[in-house]
Scaffold this active site. Structure first.
Site, PDB file in Angstrom:
ATOM      1  CG  LEU A  70      -1.830  -1.253   1.356  1.00  0.00           C
ATOM      2  CD1 LEU A  70      -2.688  -1.133   2.595  1.00  0.00           C
ATOM      3  CD2 LEU A  70      -2.667  -1.534   0.128  1.00  0.00           C
ATOM      4  CB  CYS A  71       4.397   1.895   0.358  1.00  0.00           C
ATOM      5  SG  CYS A  71       5.514   3.235   0.666  1.00  0.00           S
ATOM      6  CG  HIS A  72       1.065   6.314  -2.844  1.00  0.00           C
ATOM      7  ND1 HIS A  72       0.555   6.338  -1.568  1.00  0.00           N
ATOM      8  CD2 HIS A  72       0.009   6.452  -3.679  1.00  0.00           C
ATOM      9  CE1 HIS A  72      -0.754   6.492  -1.629  1.00  0.00           C
ATOM     10  NE2 HIS A  72      -1.115   6.563  -2.898  1.00  0.00           N
TER      11      HIS A  72
ATOM     12  CG  MET B  30       6.212   4.488   4.857  1.00  0.00           C
ATOM     13  SD  MET B  30       6.314   4.034   6.606  1.00  0.00           S
ATOM     14  CE  MET B  30       6.886   2.372   6.499  1.00  0.00           C
ATOM     15  CD  GLU B  31       9.131   6.286   0.370  1.00  0.00           C
ATOM     16  OE1 GLU B  31       8.337   5.688  -0.378  1.00  0.00           O
ATOM     17  OE2 GLU B  31       8.729   6.956   1.351  1.00  0.00           O
TER      18      GLU B  31
ATOM     19  CG  ASP C 152      25.261  -9.646   4.414  1.00  0.00           C
ATOM     20  OD1 ASP C 152      25.154 -10.857   4.723  1.00  0.00           O
ATOM     21  OD2 ASP C 152      25.677  -9.263   3.305  1.00  0.00           O
TER      22      ASP C 152
END
Length: 167
Positions: free
Chosen positions: A75-77, A119-120, A134
């Site tokens: 649902l993230c654009h 969000m980004e 990692d």
């Protein structure tokens, strides 16, 4: 409490319609920390990790992740980012009892658009931290990724917001 924008009247998930929103400059920053043993920290800072330059790889991974956020989060654009910056800062935290070693990652994303870039920024920070893990897990499996949070956002209807420590 405010209404959840990603849930419709029937309780179903939906992507928010931003077509009527104004285009504004939007900026968001997020930060996080990875704690590690002193030897791991020294390996990163000296640039002698066997897999290569850890912080350079983390910065690139964070930038790449920000650009792929909508592929990862439902649902993230998808956004046309105009800037992504990832800073990786070695830190030694000293308190009365011990020293802690780690890398602080802060990511800033911006664009001119109809929806925010929090969000980004969170995704860029998270993936940069995971990349550090990692690249160094062979020498330190006990590293701890901690305190990933939005630090700042600006633009849009709600304006500017800055993180305030709760304690």
């Amino acid at each position: 409490m405010s209404k959840l924008t990603h849930i419709n009247e029937d309780g179903d998930a939906r992507m928010v319609d931003v077509s009527d929103k104004a285009i504004t400059k939007r900026v968001a920053s997020a930060g996080g920390f990875i704690l590690m043993h002193k030897e791991t920290y020294e390996t990163i800072v000296s640039g002698t990790a066997k897999k290569g330059e850890v912080l350079a790889a983390a910065r690139i991974a964070g930038i790449m992740a920000a650009k792929k956020t909508s592929d990862l989060i439902p649902l993230c654009h998808p956004l046309e980012l105009t800037k992504v910056e990832v800073k990786c800062t070695p830190k030694i935290i000293e308190d009365e009892e011990e020293q802690q070693y780690g890398i602080y990652v802060e990511s800033t994303c911006s664009l001119n658009g109809k929806t925010g870039v929090e969000m980004e920024a969170i995704t860029a920070t998270s993936i940069a931290l995971v990349t550090i893990y990692d690249m160094c897990k062979a020498i330190d499996r006990g590293m701890v990724i901690d305190n990933i949070q939005v630090l700042h956002k600006e633009g849009g209807k709600s304006g500017t917001w800055d993180f305030e420590k709760l304690i």
